[in-house]
Design a protein around this motif. Structure first.
Motif, mmCIF file in Angstrom:
data_model
loop_
_atom_site.group_PDB
_atom_site.id
_atom_site.type_symbol
_atom_site.label_atom_id
_atom_site.label_comp_id
_atom_site.label_asym_id
_atom_site.label_seq_id
_atom_site.Cartn_x
_atom_site.Cartn_y
_atom_site.Cartn_z
ATOM 1 N N ILE A 132 -8.539 12.134 -4.847
ATOM 2 C CA ILE A 132 -7.505 11.012 -5.345
ATOM 3 C C ILE A 132 -7.856 11.004 -6.792
ATOM 4 N N ASP A 133 -6.536 10.770 -7.288
ATOM 5 C CA ASP A 133 -6.201 10.124 -8.514
ATOM 6 C C ASP A 133 -5.670 9.110 -9.188
ATOM 7 N N CYS A 134 -4.726 8.613 -8.163
ATOM 8 C CA CYS A 134 -4.422 7.145 -8.691
ATOM 9 C C CYS A 134 -4.460 5.889 -7.445
ATOM 10 N N LEU A 135 -4.622 5.175 -7.911
ATOM 11 C CA LEU A 135 -4.735 3.364 -6.998
ATOM 12 C C LEU A 135 -4.069 2.558 -7.630
ATOM 13 N N SER A 136 -3.285 2.117 -6.788
ATOM 14 C CA SER A 136 -2.742 0.275 -6.743
ATOM 15 C C SER A 136 -2.909 -0.623 -5.671
ATOM 16 N N TYR A 137 -2.654 -1.963 -6.220
ATOM 17 C CA TYR A 137 -2.973 -3.392 -5.528
ATOM 18 C C TYR A 137 -1.199 -3.370 -5.865
ATOM 19 N N SER A 138 -0.692 -3.905 -4.439
ATOM 20 C CA SER A 138 0.407 -4.972 -4.741
ATOM 21 C C SER A 138 0.225 -6.249 -4.899
ATOM 22 N N ALA A 139 1.162 -6.717 -5.295
ATOM 23 C CA ALA A 139 0.913 -7.750 -6.388
ATOM 24 C C ALA A 139 0.618 -9.249 -5.332
ATOM 25 N N ASP A 140 0.641 -9.427 -3.663
ATOM 26 C CA ASP A 140 0.078 -10.504 -3.117
ATOM 27 C C ASP A 140 -1.186 -9.347 -3.646
ATOM 28 N N GLY A 148 5.863 16.781 1.086
ATOM 29 C CA GLY A 148 5.443 18.213 0.638
ATOM 30 C C GLY A 148 3.722 18.445 0.167
ATOM 31 N N LYS A 149 3.813 19.748 -0.913
ATOM 32 C CA LYS A 149 2.599 19.902 -1.785
ATOM 33 C C LYS A 149 2.872 19.059 -3.517
ATOM 34 N N GLY A 150 3.671 18.834 -3.259
ATOM 35 C CA GLY A 150 3.160 18.428 -5.424
ATOM 36 C C GLY A 150 1.679 17.179 -5.229
ATOM 37 N N TRP A 151 2.115 16.956 -6.380
ATOM 38 C CA TRP A 151 0.970 16.266 -6.903
ATOM 39 C C TRP A 151 0.979 15.095 -7.158
ATOM 40 N N ILE A 152 0.619 13.955 -6.371
ATOM 41 C CA ILE A 152 0.701 13.136 -6.922
ATOM 42 C C ILE A 152 -0.506 11.939 -7.808
ATOM 43 N N GLY A 191 -2.821 7.507 -4.495
ATOM 44 C CA GLY A 191 -2.824 9.187 -4.641
ATOM 45 C C GLY A 191 -2.892 10.452 -4.544
ATOM 46 N N GLY A 192 -3.058 11.099 -4.595
ATOM 47 C CA GLY A 192 -3.625 12.789 -4.938
ATOM 48 C C GLY A 192 -3.150 13.989 -4.987
ATOM 49 N N ARG A 193 -3.876 14.920 -4.111
ATOM 50 C CA ARG A 193 -3.312 16.934 -4.353
ATOM 51 C C ARG A 193 -2.709 16.654 -4.072
ATOM 52 N N ASN A 194 -2.056 17.548 -2.923
ATOM 53 C CA ASN A 194 -0.865 18.564 -1.949
ATOM 54 C C ASN A 194 0.304 16.965 -1.983
ATOM 55 N N GLY A 195 0.554 16.551 -2.334
ATOM 56 C CA GLY A 195 1.050 15.055 -2.035
ATOM 57 C C GLY A 195 0.761 14.210 -0.960
ATOM 58 N N ALA A 251 -10.540 -11.649 -6.656
ATOM 59 C CA ALA A 251 -11.375 -11.507 -8.629
ATOM 60 C C ALA A 251 -12.987 -10.932 -7.997
ATOM 61 N N ASP A 252 -13.303 -10.588 -6.859
ATOM 62 C CA ASP A 252 -14.171 -9.597 -7.018
ATOM 63 C C ASP A 252 -14.211 -8.891 -5.718
ATOM 64 N N ARG A 253 -12.934 -8.081 -6.247
ATOM 65 C CA ARG A 253 -12.531 -7.237 -4.694
ATOM 66 C C ARG A 253 -12.285 -5.872 -5.499
ATOM 67 N N TRP A 254 -12.347 -4.869 -5.532
ATOM 68 C CA TRP A 254 -12.090 -3.501 -6.287
ATOM 69 C C TRP A 254 -12.020 -2.745 -5.344
ATOM 70 N N ALA A 255 -10.676 -1.534 -5.411
ATOM 71 C CA ALA A 255 -11.067 -0.311 -4.813
ATOM 72 C C ALA A 255 -11.670 0.979 -6.197
ATOM 73 N N LEU A 256 -11.945 1.715 -5.118
ATOM 74 C CA LEU A 256 -12.899 2.561 -5.993
ATOM 75 C C LEU A 256 -11.998 4.066 -5.665
ATOM 76 N N ALA A 257 -12.537 4.958 -6.293
ATOM 77 C CA ALA A 257 -11.892 6.394 -5.867
ATOM 78 C C ALA A 257 -12.678 7.424 -6.969
ATOM 79 N N SER A 258 -12.370 8.523 -5.678
ATOM 80 C CA SER A 258 -13.328 9.664 -6.233
ATOM 81 C C SER A 258 -12.317 11.217 -6.226
ATOM 82 N N ALA A 259 -12.925 12.187 -7.550
ATOM 83 C CA ALA A 259 -12.702 13.787 -7.313
ATOM 84 C C ALA A 259 -12.983 13.520 -5.895
ATOM 85 N N ALA A 260 -13.959 13.346 -4.829
ATOM 86 C CA ALA A 260 -13.914 14.003 -3.354
ATOM 87 C C ALA A 260 -12.992 13.372 -2.349
#
Length: 331
Positions: free
Chosen positions: A63-71, A99-103, A78-82, A32-41
């Motif tokens: 970085i555009d998206c973050l996600s923790y697994s259920a456990d 590849g170079k797709g955007w995630i 995920g972010g730019r350039n695949g 409950a006290d642990r968070w992940a943060l991402a920035s445009a840098a």
């Protein structure tokens, strides 16, 4: 329907600073006290006990998206350039070149260490246990994706509508059809309904047993930006052109509830209570119940991300200046 306490407060817990505006926030269900943060840098940092641990430092590949697994064992970014990164208990894993797709969309299965993500018009399924791509499907577009709450299926939004693929039959998709395309989607908490916002300013809601017969709502002044279900009832909140609109299923049809008189930027429903956190245009965070009663407010400017911890009463808000602020909900 409204079981929210009459008096609630947001108590400030702390603030941390990254180099650029906050693009994503994720939390582990197991902590409950642990968070992940991402920035445009390009930073990915873990915030715990008022300290930051950097998994990734700034490199200008956002970085555009973050996600923790259920456990809580795996963190995906995920972010730019695949660029896809997965950390297992803090250790960076080796992944194949995508590849170079955007995630910009990824999501862990609600019960298993399976990660779904899109890259360069491909839908990928990554098995963290075997560290392998178990599926790669071509799609003409993927604007959003979300697992069914029970983990039985994955929905993807794109041109033509929403495709729903069963985990037991990944190659076959049921379709919630849309003439133009869908760009936002959301499952109800019980998984009985699927909502999709369309590119041409419509809203479709379908029962999962009858995707081919959706209810279609129109008349939105602009494209819907967010979809979210309020817990405690089949109540849908949408943000469109800075307006907050509620849709309630009653008398065998969906009805619009009166909207509050305020410009809204972001929304975040509480995971257990019939309670909504929102940021107002021009600054500030507000809490309100489903009857639109105002419960608490806090000052904040230029909020970019708003998120509740799914098993607690902690609210985090990321800002354009790179700061992230944490509040605790108390009564």
């Amino acid at each position: 329907m409204n079981d929210t306490p009459d008096c609630l407060l947001l108590q400030l817990q702390g603030t941390v600073q990254l180099q650029d505006y906050i693009t994503a926030i994720a939390c582990a269900l197991t902590q409950a006290d642990r968070w992940a943060l991402a920035s445009a840098a390009g930073e990915v940092a873990i915030w715990q006990q008022q300290s930051l641990q950097y998994y990734r430092t700034a490199d200008e590949i956002g970085i555009d998206c973050l996600s923790y697994s259920a456990d809580g064992q795996f963190l995906a970014a995920g972010g730019r350039n695949g660029h896809l990164s997965i950390w297992a208990n803090g250790e960076l894993e080796s992944l194949p070149n995508l590849g170079k797709g955007w995630i910009d969309r990824l999501a862990w299965h609600p019960h298993q260490p399976l990660l779904a993500f899109s890259c360069d018009r491909l839908l990928h399924l990554w098995d963290a246990r075997s560290q392998s791509l178990t599926s790669r499907l071509l799609a003409n577009s993927i604007f959003d994706l979300a697992w069914h709450p029970q983990g039985t299926a994955l929905a993807t939004a794109g041109y033509g509508g929403v495709a729903v693929r069963s985990l037991a039959d990944w190659e076959t998709a049921e379709l919630l059809a849309v003439d133009t395309g869908a760009h936002r989607l959301a499952w109800s908490y019980d998984g009985d309904y699927l909502a999709a916002a369309t590119i041409d300013r419509f809203l479709s809601i379908a029962h999962t047993d009858a995707l081919e017969q959706p209810w279609v709502m129109s008349g939105f002044p602009s494209k819907i930006q967010q979809l979210a279900w309020i817990n405690g009832g089949p109540l849908l909140a949408t943000v469109s052109d800075r307006q907050l609109i509620y849709w309630l299923y009653a008398e065998e049809q969906w009805q619009a509830l009166p909207e509050p008189e305020c410009p809204v930027a972001l929304i975040a429903p509480h995971p257990q209570l019939p309670l909504l956190a929102r940021t107002n245009v021009g600054g500030g965070i507000a809490l309100q119940d489903v009857d639109f009663a105002m419960l608490a407010t806090q000052t904040l400017s230029d909020c970019t991300v708003l998120a509740w911890h799914p098993i607690g009463h902690t609210l985090l808000a990321g800002s354009a200046d790179g700061s992230t602020t944490c509040w605790q909900l108390t009564d």
